[in-house]
Design a protein around this motif. Structure first.
Motif, PDB file in Angstrom:
ATOM      1  N   GLY A  98      -8.325  26.283  33.725  1.00 14.78           N
ATOM      2  CA  GLY A  98      -8.069  26.395  32.299  1.00 14.78           C
ATOM      3  C   GLY A  98      -6.989  25.451  31.809  1.00 14.78           C
ATOM      4  N   LEU A  99      -5.930  25.290  32.602  1.00 14.57           N
ATOM      5  CA  LEU A  99      -4.864  24.350  32.234  1.00 14.57           C
ATOM      6  C   LEU A  99      -5.387  22.917  32.192  1.00 14.57           C
ATOM      7  CD1 LEU A  99      -1.837  25.766  34.246  1.00 14.57           C
ATOM      8  CD2 LEU A  99      -1.934  25.486  31.767  1.00 14.57           C
ATOM      9  N   ARG A 165      -0.958  23.054  23.314  1.00 13.61           N
ATOM     10  CA  ARG A 165      -0.908  21.599  23.423  1.00 13.61           C
ATOM     11  C   ARG A 165      -0.571  20.929  22.099  1.00 13.61           C
ATOM     12  NH1 ARG A 165      -6.507  18.780  24.828  1.00 13.61           N
ATOM     13  NH2 ARG A 165      -6.826  19.346  22.651  1.00 13.61           N
ATOM     14  N   GLU A 166      -0.937  21.574  20.995  1.00 13.72           N
ATOM     15  CA  GLU A 166      -0.731  20.975  19.675  1.00 13.72           C
ATOM     16  C   GLU A 166       0.576  21.404  19.018  1.00 13.72           C
ATOM     17  OE1 GLU A 166      -2.754  18.692  18.835  1.00 13.72           O
ATOM     18  OE2 GLU A 166      -4.152  19.100  20.482  1.00 13.72           O
ATOM     19  N   LEU A 167       1.353  22.254  19.670  1.00 14.62           N
ATOM     20  CA  LEU A 167       2.613  22.707  19.076  1.00 14.62           C
ATOM     21  C   LEU A 167       3.667  21.604  19.119  1.00 14.62           C
ATOM     22  CD1 LEU A 167       2.821  26.372  20.414  1.00 14.62           C
ATOM     23  CD2 LEU A 167       1.971  25.555  18.216  1.00 14.62           C
ATOM     24  N   ALA A 172       6.856  16.936  21.222  1.00 18.51           N
ATOM     25  CA  ALA A 172       8.175  16.311  21.363  1.00 18.51           C
ATOM     26  C   ALA A 172       8.421  15.851  22.800  1.00 18.51           C
ATOM     27  CB  ALA A 172       9.264  17.289  20.929  1.00 18.51           C
ATOM     28  N   VAL A 173       8.123  16.699  23.763  1.00 15.14           N
ATOM     29  CA  VAL A 173       8.368  16.310  25.154  1.00 15.14           C
ATOM     30  C   VAL A 173       7.394  15.214  25.588  1.00 15.14           C
ATOM     31  CG1 VAL A 173       9.397  18.509  25.819  1.00 15.14           C
ATOM     32  CG2 VAL A 173       6.928  18.222  25.990  1.00 15.14           C
ATOM     33  N   ARG A 174       6.178  15.208  25.020  1.00 10.98           N
ATOM     34  CA  ARG A 174       5.246  14.125  25.340  1.00 10.98           C
ATOM     35  C   ARG A 174       5.750  12.804  24.751  1.00 10.98           C
ATOM     36  NH1 ARG A 174      -0.860  16.069  24.206  1.00 10.98           N
ATOM     37  NH2 ARG A 174      -1.265  14.041  25.172  1.00 10.98           N
ATOM     38  N   ALA A 175       6.334  12.862  23.554  1.00 12.73           N
ATOM     39  CA  ALA A 175       6.879  11.648  22.945  1.00 12.73           C
ATOM     40  C   ALA A 175       8.045  11.090  23.748  1.00 12.73           C
ATOM     41  CB  ALA A 175       7.320  11.938  21.514  1.00 12.73           C
ATOM     42  N   SER A 180       2.706  14.615  32.499  1.00 11.26           N
ATOM     43  CA  SER A 180       1.817  15.730  32.158  1.00 11.26           C
ATOM     44  C   SER A 180       2.009  16.915  33.103  1.00 11.26           C
ATOM     45  CB  SER A 180       0.355  15.265  32.200  1.00 11.26           C
ATOM     46  OG  SER A 180       0.123  14.277  31.227  1.00 11.26           O
ATOM     47  N   THR A 181       2.189  16.640  34.386  1.00 13.26           N
ATOM     48  CA  THR A 181       2.369  17.737  35.345  1.00 13.26           C
ATOM     49  C   THR A 181       3.615  18.556  35.021  1.00 13.26           C
ATOM     50  OG1 THR A 181       3.502  16.169  36.829  1.00 13.26           O
ATOM     51  CG2 THR A 181       1.146  16.573  37.213  1.00 13.26           C
ATOM     52  N   ARG A 182       4.667  17.900  34.609  1.00 15.93           N
ATOM     53  CA  ARG A 182       5.898  18.604  34.268  1.00 15.93           C
ATOM     54  C   ARG A 182       5.729  19.413  32.972  1.00 15.93           C
ATOM     55  NH1 ARG A 182      11.195  18.521  35.705  1.00 15.93           N
ATOM     56  NH2 ARG A 182      12.726  19.034  34.079  1.00 15.93           N
ATOM     57  N   ILE A 183       5.002  18.845  32.021  1.00 17.42           N
ATOM     58  CA  ILE A 183       4.750  19.572  30.776  1.00 17.42           C
ATOM     59  C   ILE A 183       3.955  20.846  31.064  1.00 17.42           C
ATOM     60  CG2 ILE A 183       3.577  19.469  28.548  1.00 17.42           C
ATOM     61  CD1 ILE A 183       4.140  16.488  28.476  1.00 17.42           C
TER      62      ILE A 183
END
Length: 279
Positions: A98-99, A165-167, A172-175, A180-183
């Motif tokens: 699911g992730l 994912r859209e929050l 912010a952390v993706r920017a 991705s693994t850490r997120i």
């Protein structure tokens, strides 16, 4: 919410407290089965067959003279172990799928098509087919049930991941260039605690019933291993003259599944902020 505070709030609910105490008692019986049973669950005494509950045999004897109490206690060990391993395996595999499907767009379509294909089959029919292919044994029963219930968890976790994912905090952390693994591990998975715990309790109860159904149909655990389902299946033809041979293992299945469902509902109500606001 801190675990001690959450535990205190859970125990304040009477239904949850009752369920927790009942599950604790069943778990103690399962763990202490070799000591608490008082007899060998497979020891036959044909001359004492179908005896009613008495001081010598608390829950009576079955069609082969085996002590029903000893078999129910040992059956708790096998039935709960199969259900627990099934729930744990399905939650781990389903959460991972699911992730990945919810966070990585390129994997969403192929993974969900496989999940949809598995969900198109009724649970019990798919489990019967898998056990028939793998062979009747506790390990194969667990494997078959894990494959049956993994798609359910994957669907729930994917839906929650798509929202998270859209929050803004994830964006912010993706920017910031976080991997991705850490997120997934640090920011998304902790926010999936509530649906995962609810699915864990739900699948635990469903697996308990499914194992009983497979054993009842003769395609689950072999008859020489006492489980609640196999006890009901093996003694059903004698129920009209000795009701206790099916009553007590049947009650064990019912109360265990009910307690698990009530406990899961309590955890969901406590962890879901929307339900807290409504209250």
């Amino acid at each position: 919410m801190r675990p001690p505070r959450m535990l205190r709030q859970l125990m304040q609910r009477r239904s949850v407290l009752f369920s927790a105490l009942l599950l604790l008692a069943i778990a103690v019986l399962a763990v202490g089965a070799p000591v608490l049973a008082g007899a060998d669950p497979n020891e036959m005494a044909v001359l004492q067959r179908l005896q009613a509950p008495s001081a010598e045999h608390l829950l009576g004897t079955d069609e082969l003279g085996r002590d029903v109490y000893a078999r129910v206690v040992h059956g708790a060990r096998h039935s709960l172990a199969i259900a627990a391993l099934t729930a744990l395996g399905a939650v781990l595999a389903g959460s991972a799928l699911g992730l990945l499907a919810g966070f990585l767009r390129r994997l969403d379509a192929p993974l969900m098509r496989v999940v949809d294909a598995m969900l198109s089959f009724p649970d019990i029919l798919l489990a019967i087919a898998l056990v028939a292919v793998l062979g009747p044994s506790p390990r194969n029963t667990v494997l078959a049930l894990v494959l049956v219930y993994t798609p359910r968890v994957a669907r729930v976790v994917r839906a929650s991941t798509l929202v998270l994912r859209e929050l803004l905090f994830v964006e912010a952390v993706r920017a910031l260039g976080v991997r991705s693994t850490r997120i997934l591990w640090r920011h998304i998975l902790p926010n999936l605690t509530s649906p995962i715990l609810v699915q864990l309790s739900f699948i635990f109860a469903c697996a308990l019933l499914a194992e009983a159904g497979l054993s009842f149909l003769g395609v689950g655990v072999p008859p020489d291993i006492p489980t609640w389902g196999s006890m009901v299946a093996g003694s059903q033809q004698y129920a009209h003259q000795a009701f206790w041979v099916v009553l007590f293992p049947g009650l064990a299945i019912i109360f265990s599944a009910l307690a698990l469902q009530l406990l899961g509902d309590g955890v969901r109500d406590l962890l879901d902020p929307r339900l807290q606001k409504a209250a």
